[in-house]
Design an enzyme around this catalytic site. Structure first.
Site, PDB file in Angstrom:
ATOM      1  N   ASP A  43       8.215  23.156  -3.225  1.00 38.92           N
ATOM      2  CA  ASP A  43       8.700  24.370  -3.030  1.00 38.92           C
ATOM      3  C   ASP A  43       7.617  25.069  -1.901  1.00 38.92           C
ATOM      4  OD1 ASP A  43       9.768  26.986  -3.953  1.00 38.92           O
ATOM      5  OD2 ASP A  43       7.755  27.452  -4.487  1.00 38.92           O
ATOM      6  N   ASP A 112      15.088  21.804  -8.944  1.00 40.70           N
ATOM      7  CA  ASP A 112      13.610  21.288  -9.056  1.00 40.70           C
ATOM      8  C   ASP A 112      13.636  19.869  -8.519  1.00 40.70           C
ATOM      9  OD1 ASP A 112      12.885  23.554 -10.347  1.00 40.70           O
ATOM     10  OD2 ASP A 112      12.989  22.952 -12.359  1.00 40.70           O
ATOM     11  N   GLU A 115      13.455  19.872  -4.741  1.00 40.83           N
ATOM     12  CA  GLU A 115      11.982  20.448  -4.539  1.00 40.83           C
ATOM     13  C   GLU A 115      10.831  19.046  -4.595  1.00 40.83           C
ATOM     14  OE1 GLU A 115      12.080  25.308  -5.505  1.00 40.83           O
ATOM     15  OE2 GLU A 115      11.119  23.924  -6.794  1.00 40.83           O
TER      16      GLU A 115
END
Length: 226
Positions: A43, A112, A115
């Site tokens: 991230d 997710d 990332e």
């Protein structure tokens, strides 16, 4: 598991340590060796690469415009769309419960994983390789993102429009919720009594449905939308 060589070709990156790739694809529902920590690192890398890219591409954009453009590019829905382009759902390693509930199609799990993949490339190679991955998988979205066009969301714009005219704020009401927990569809009604307008919106979450309803109200008022 699906062919990881194929995924690496789609990513444009060949892992030296394929174990990092496997971990990046492993959801916490499987066990302790999962991709949660990688998400955190990925991230940060994603945010920086997008920020610098926008900064260099749009020298006349304001801080606020750049921030809104970055938010658009790094948000869950955008990353989930990237994951679907990569067919990432086929490669995810999920626990039995997540598999049964359709976790491989869920935006949160897909985003997710994107990332985590960025972090995996960084750990396998270096920061330049990770940043290059960001540019590759988000290339078209970065190119089409204009900070000047990243206007405030529809609900905010509608609220500000009504406040400027001294009118009462809109009321949002959930009309119906259909589907199973992992694939629900929300129908929301937006009522603006002061304008005599009622519009509906539909989406995979209440927030998305409200935004669509607000957007439809703005369209009916003749408000220009990019």
């Amino acid at each position: 598991m699906a062919d990881l060589k194929r995924l690496q070709r789609m990513l444009g990156y060949q892992f030296q340590d394929e174990g990092l790739l496997v971990q990046a694809l492993t959801h916490r529902s499987v066990g302790s060796k999962n991709n949660e920590r990688m998400e955190f690192l990925g991230d940060a890398i994603l945010g920086f690469e997008i920020a610098e890219n926008l900064f260099q591409r749009h020298p006349h954009a304001s801080e606020g415009e750049l921030s809104r453009a970055r938010a658009q590019l790094v948000k869950r829905e955008t990353l989930a769309s990237v994951a679907r382009d990569l067919q990432l759902g086929e490669y995810l390693i999920l626990g039995v419960g997540e598999l049964r509930s359709g976790g491989q199609t869920r935006d949160s799990i897909l985003s997710d994983a994107v990332e985590a993949l960025i972090a995996a490339v960084y750990l396998d190679a270096d920061i330049d390789s990770a940043r290059a991955l960001v540019r590759r998988v988000l290339k078209d979205r970065i190119a089409s993102c204009s900070p000047r066009e990243q206007l405030k969301d529809a609900k905010t714009r509608l609220q500000e429009l009504l406040q400027a005219q001294g009118k009462a704020l809109p009321v949002y009401e959930v009309v119906s919720v259909e589907g199973h927990a992992h694939e629900q569809r929300f129908m929301v009604k937006c009522v603006v009594d002061s304008l005599g307008i009622t519009q509906s919106g539909e989406g995979s979450s209440r927030r998305k449905a409200e935004q669509q309803a607000a957007r439809n109200v703005l369209i009916e008022t003749g408000e220009h939308l990019s």
